[in-house]
Design a protein around this motif. Structure first.
Motif, PDB file in Angstrom:
ATOM      1  N   LEU A  93     -43.510 -25.769  38.471  1.00 52.10           N
ATOM      2  CA  LEU A  93     -43.801 -24.706  39.430  1.00 52.10           C
ATOM      3  C   LEU A  93     -45.300 -24.471  39.475  1.00 52.10           C
ATOM      4  O   LEU A  93     -45.933 -24.238  38.446  1.00 52.10           O
ATOM      5  CB  LEU A  93     -43.088 -23.410  39.017  1.00 52.10           C
ATOM      6  N   LEU A  94     -45.881 -24.523  40.672  1.00 53.78           N
ATOM      7  CA  LEU A  94     -47.296 -24.233  40.869  1.00 53.78           C
ATOM      8  C   LEU A  94     -47.454 -22.749  41.161  1.00 53.78           C
ATOM      9  O   LEU A  94     -46.933 -22.242  42.155  1.00 53.78           O
ATOM     10  CB  LEU A  94     -47.847 -25.059  42.036  1.00 53.78           C
ATOM     11  N   ILE A  95     -48.161 -22.036  40.290  1.00 51.55           N
ATOM     12  CA  ILE A  95     -48.280 -20.590  40.413  1.00 51.55           C
ATOM     13  C   ILE A  95     -49.578 -20.147  39.737  1.00 51.55           C
ATOM     14  O   ILE A  95     -50.163 -20.885  38.951  1.00 51.55           O
ATOM     15  CB  ILE A  95     -47.061 -19.874  39.763  1.00 51.55           C
ATOM     16  N   CYS A  96     -50.031 -18.956  40.080  1.00 48.94           N
ATOM     17  CA  CYS A  96     -51.158 -18.364  39.361  1.00 48.94           C
ATOM     18  C   CYS A  96     -50.712 -17.041  38.750  1.00 48.94           C
ATOM     19  O   CYS A  96     -49.606 -16.580  38.999  1.00 48.94           O
ATOM     20  CB  CYS A  96     -52.357 -18.142  40.293  1.00 48.94           C
ATOM     21  N   CYS A  97     -51.574 -16.489  37.953  1.00 47.47           N
ATOM     22  CA  CYS A  97     -51.391 -15.102  37.478  1.00 47.47           C
ATOM     23  C   CYS A  97     -50.091 -14.907  36.717  1.00 47.47           C
ATOM     24  O   CYS A  97     -49.440 -13.866  36.846  1.00 47.47           O
ATOM     25  CB  CYS A  97     -51.446 -14.132  38.658  1.00 47.47           C
ATOM     26  N   PHE A 151     -43.611 -11.868  35.770  1.00 45.38           N
ATOM     27  CA  PHE A 151     -43.638 -13.322  35.618  1.00 45.38           C
ATOM     28  C   PHE A 151     -43.378 -13.735  34.173  1.00 45.38           C
ATOM     29  O   PHE A 151     -42.714 -14.737  33.909  1.00 45.38           O
ATOM     30  CB  PHE A 151     -44.971 -13.878  36.089  1.00 45.38           C
ATOM     31  N   LEU A 152     -43.909 -12.966  33.222  1.00 47.07           N
ATOM     32  CA  LEU A 152     -43.634 -13.257  31.817  1.00 47.07           C
ATOM     33  C   LEU A 152     -42.138 -13.171  31.531  1.00 47.07           C
ATOM     34  O   LEU A 152     -41.579 -14.006  30.807  1.00 47.07           O
ATOM     35  CB  LEU A 152     -44.397 -12.284  30.917  1.00 47.07           C
ATOM     36  N   GLU A 155     -35.161 -28.054  32.904  1.00 49.80           N
ATOM     37  CA  GLU A 155     -36.330 -27.467  32.262  1.00 49.80           C
ATOM     38  C   GLU A 155     -37.401 -27.192  33.318  1.00 49.80           C
ATOM     39  O   GLU A 155     -37.598 -27.994  34.235  1.00 49.80           O
ATOM     40  CB  GLU A 155     -36.888 -28.400  31.191  1.00 49.80           C
ATOM     41  N   VAL A 156     -38.071 -26.042  33.177  1.00 50.24           N
ATOM     42  CA  VAL A 156     -39.055 -25.634  34.178  1.00 50.24           C
ATOM     43  C   VAL A 156     -40.393 -25.361  33.499  1.00 50.24           C
ATOM     44  O   VAL A 156     -40.467 -24.572  32.557  1.00 50.24           O
ATOM     45  CB  VAL A 156     -38.596 -24.371  34.932  1.00 50.24           C
ATOM     46  N   GLU A 157     -41.432 -26.010  33.999  1.00 52.06           N
ATOM     47  CA  GLU A 157     -42.783 -25.747  33.521  1.00 52.06           C
ATOM     48  C   GLU A 157     -43.523 -24.890  34.539  1.00 52.06           C
ATOM     49  O   GLU A 157     -43.609 -25.256  35.716  1.00 52.06           O
ATOM     50  CB  GLU A 157     -43.550 -27.049  33.311  1.00 52.06           C
ATOM     51  N   TRP A 158     -44.064 -23.763  34.090  1.00 46.61           N
ATOM     52  CA  TRP A 158     -44.901 -22.919  34.942  1.00 46.61           C
ATOM     53  C   TRP A 158     -46.341 -23.400  34.783  1.00 46.61           C
ATOM     54  O   TRP A 158     -46.956 -23.198  33.728  1.00 46.61           O
ATOM     55  CB  TRP A 158     -44.773 -21.455  34.534  1.00 46.61           C
ATOM     56  N   LEU A 194     -51.457 -32.978  50.866  1.00 48.42           N
ATOM     57  CA  LEU A 194     -51.493 -34.336  50.347  1.00 48.42           C
ATOM     58  C   LEU A 194     -50.156 -34.805  49.799  1.00 48.42           C
ATOM     59  O   LEU A 194     -49.894 -36.004  49.726  1.00 48.42           O
ATOM     60  CB  LEU A 194     -52.569 -34.454  49.261  1.00 48.42           C
ATOM     61  N   GLY A 195     -49.307 -33.853  49.381  1.00 46.87           N
ATOM     62  CA  GLY A 195     -47.991 -34.231  48.904  1.00 46.87           C
ATOM     63  C   GLY A 195     -48.027 -35.164  47.720  1.00 46.87           C
ATOM     64  O   GLY A 195     -47.448 -36.255  47.755  1.00 46.87           O
ATOM     65  N   THR A 196     -48.696 -34.771  46.655  1.00 52.44           N
ATOM     66  CA  THR A 196     -48.850 -35.654  45.494  1.00 52.44           C
ATOM     67  C   THR A 196     -47.573 -35.803  44.681  1.00 52.44           C
ATOM     68  O   THR A 196     -47.451 -36.732  43.899  1.00 52.44           O
ATOM     69  CB  THR A 196     -49.956 -35.120  44.566  1.00 52.44           C
ATOM     70  N   GLY A 197     -46.646 -34.869  44.823  1.00 57.18           N
ATOM     71  CA  GLY A 197     -45.433 -34.927  44.026  1.00 57.18           C
ATOM     72  C   GLY A 197     -45.602 -34.405  42.618  1.00 57.18           C
ATOM     73  O   GLY A 197     -44.695 -34.519  41.789  1.00 57.18           O
ATOM     74  N   THR A 198     -46.785 -33.837  42.332  1.00 55.81           N
ATOM     75  CA  THR A 198     -47.053 -33.306  40.995  1.00 55.81           C
ATOM     76  C   THR A 198     -46.198 -32.087  40.698  1.00 55.81           C
ATOM     77  O   THR A 198     -45.787 -31.866  39.550  1.00 55.81           O
ATOM     78  CB  THR A 198     -48.542 -32.931  40.868  1.00 55.81           C
ATOM     79  N   TYR A 199     -45.931 -31.299  41.738  1.00 56.23           N
ATOM     80  CA  TYR A 199     -45.159 -30.069  41.574  1.00 56.23           C
ATOM     81  C   TYR A 199     -43.911 -30.127  42.444  1.00 56.23           C
ATOM     82  O   TYR A 199     -43.843 -30.867  43.433  1.00 56.23           O
ATOM     83  CB  TYR A 199     -46.004 -28.856  41.948  1.00 56.23           C
ATOM     84  N   ASP A 200     -42.930 -29.310  42.078  1.00 53.10           N
ATOM     85  CA  ASP A 200     -41.661 -29.285  42.796  1.00 53.10           C
ATOM     86  C   ASP A 200     -41.449 -27.967  43.552  1.00 53.10           C
ATOM     87  O   ASP A 200     -40.772 -27.950  44.577  1.00 53.10           O
ATOM     88  CB  ASP A 200     -40.511 -29.502  41.800  1.00 53.10           C
ATOM     89  N   LEU A 201     -42.022 -26.902  43.020  1.00 50.75           N
ATOM     90  CA  LEU A 201     -41.967 -25.594  43.678  1.00 50.75           C
ATOM     91  C   LEU A 201     -43.371 -25.014  43.722  1.00 50.75           C
ATOM     92  O   LEU A 201     -44.230 -25.369  42.919  1.00 50.75           O
ATOM     93  CB  LEU A 201     -41.051 -24.619  42.924  1.00 50.75           C
TER      94      LEU A 201
END
Length: 461
Positions: free
Chosen positions: A63-67, A73-74, A91-94, A112-119
């Motif tokens: 998951l691509l997110i900030c803050c 979020f915690l 499994e989910v990585e923030w 660019l659609g790199t596929g690095t992130y899913d959400l």
């Protein structure tokens, strides 16, 4: 970054350049143009709408997110491992990105659609920059029996990312702009929460004469458009608009001028300290937390901090109260409602698993459990985005009535325009407001800002 929220200023030129890249990129490759419903497996689901039988067991998604240090979020991250992964095997990585580079990162990923992130998660202001890179959700929502009906109007609008009729993200965090005041001070002066801006300024005037604190801790400095929050609420509740129906700048109208003059009056008359001409949300809320102010205008999520005796002075935690923003006499109140959305990236190769997570993290039951859980102070929050939770008596009882207050504010709440040019427009207006706070003429600055925005809209820069 104070308590994991939006504090720092993004690079506007870089954001604009990446937005141009996004528009040029279109909707991605042919492989990325399939509908989400085409890759999501159908089958029986559990009480949270998640697929039974763990069809995505062992899948890892990002998951691509900030803050991500915000209390809500915690709590989401904590429960992801103990509840979601246990149910699904996913499994989910923030992947937390610093806010100053967040917009650039999500726009680049969308384009660019790199596929690095899913959400990806984004604030409502970034909707137009993200829209082409995420999957429309309407098909999978219909199949899952999901609608937006349990969200207040501003959050439903933000979910469309500026494309009415299509849902691109589901709200996972959101709040309303509100008035906080010291109950002990208001009782001493015989005040009630003000109904109108004129009544509020009258209270500030009386507090200035007799209170040892700042009547209000204002925020007129430049920083992520934070000096627009109060201004927008005053503009909208006065019947003013940023743009008219034809897309022309409208805040130079009599209603816009009146609202702006009233906002600037708070610092010019000394109700807010001179230093607040350079304050952002951080300094304003800290002034309240440290017992230096009697009132402050800020988000409902701040209640979690204002009532925490480990973060604020005891007399503040004991006496802080919240109320709806004032309005204009004879007119409907209008608070700014800010929203965090989450969507599935088109470039992800794990969209089925990503959709499972989005269903879970946006579920009203997941949110209610977080709002009721006070076992970990750093994760305790009363912020909810579902109307059903905002009106839930038990949720309100343990959160000081903030969810119900937020519901009332958001019934007539508004959101900022979803425009690819918004970062530049926001920057233009916040510069103008900052100049006014330092003494510049209100009408002249509004006209200059309007001319600059017209150029931005016509030329893109």
């Amino acid at each position: 970054m104070k308590r994991g929220f939006l504090r720092r200023r993004a690079s506007r030129p870089a954001a604009a350049a990446l937005a141009a890249v996004l528009l040029a990129a279109g909707c991605g490759t042919d492989a990325e143009r399939h509908e989400l419903a085409d890759v999501v497996r159908a089958g029986p689901v559990d009480d949270l709408g998640l697929r039974t039988g763990k069809p995505y067991d062992g899948t890892k998604i990002r998951l691509l997110i900030c803050c991500n240090t915000a209390a809500q979020f915690l709590a989401m991250q904590d429960r992801t491992g103990t509840e979601f992964t246990k149910r699904t095997g996913i499994e989910v990585e923030w992947a937390n990105i610093p806010y100053e580079s967040f917009l650039q990162k999500i726009v680049a990923e969308s384009a660019l659609g790199t596929g690095t992130y899913d959400l990806v998660a984004w604030t409502d202001a970034f909707g137009a920059s993200v829209r082409l890179g995420v999957q429309p959700l309407d098909g999978v929502m219909e199949r899952a029996g999901m609608t937006l009906e349990d969200y207040p109007p501003p959050f439903r609008e933000a979910a469309t990312a500026g494309d009415p009729g299509t849902t691109y993200g589901l709200p996972v965090r959101g709040y309303a702009y509100s008035l906080y005041y010291r109950q002990d001070v208001y009782e001493k002066f015989g005040f009630e929460p003000p109904e109108t801006w004129n009544e509020y300024l009258g209270q500030l005037d009386e507090l200035k004469e007799s209170s040892p604190r700042h009547p209000i801790a204002g925020q007129y400095g430049r920083g992520s458009g934070q000096n627009l929050f109060t201004w927008l609420s005053m503009l909208w509740s006065n019947g003013g608009e940023l743009f008219d129906e034809d897309g022309n700048v409208a805040f130079t109208s009599p209603q816009g001028v009146q609202a702006t003059e009233k906002y600037i009056e708070m610092i010019r008359k000394g109700y807010s300290p001179p230093a607040s001409a350079n304050w952002t949300e951080t300094e304003a809320t800290q002034s309240m937390e440290q017992g230096h102010a009697d009132t402050v205008l800020t988000w409902t999520w701040q209640y979690d901090d204002f009532t925490n005796p480990e973060k604020v002075k005891p007399e503040v935690a004991e006496n802080i109260r919240a109320a709806q923003l004032p309005g204009w006499e004879g007119k409907e109140r209008a608070s700014y409602g800010m929203t965090w959305l989450m969507g599935v990236l088109r470039s992800s190769e794990k969209q089925g698993a990503a959709w499972e997570y989005l269903k879970w993290v946006s579920n009203a039951k997941t949110e209610r459990a977080i709002a009721l859980d006070k076992s970990k102070p750093e994760q305790a929050t009363g912020i909810t985005v579902h109307t059903s939770n905002m009106l839930d008596p038990e949720v309100n009882e343990v959160n000081g009535g903030i969810p119900k207050l937020q519901y009332e504010a958001l019934r007539t709440g508004r959101v900022i325009p979803t425009s690819i040019n918004w970062p530049q427009i926001q920057d233009t207006i916040e510069v103008a407001i900052n100049k006014m706070a330092h003494g510049a003429d209100v009408r002249s600055e509004l006209r200059s800002a309007a001319a600059r925005i017209k150029k931005i809209e016509e030329t893109g820069g």
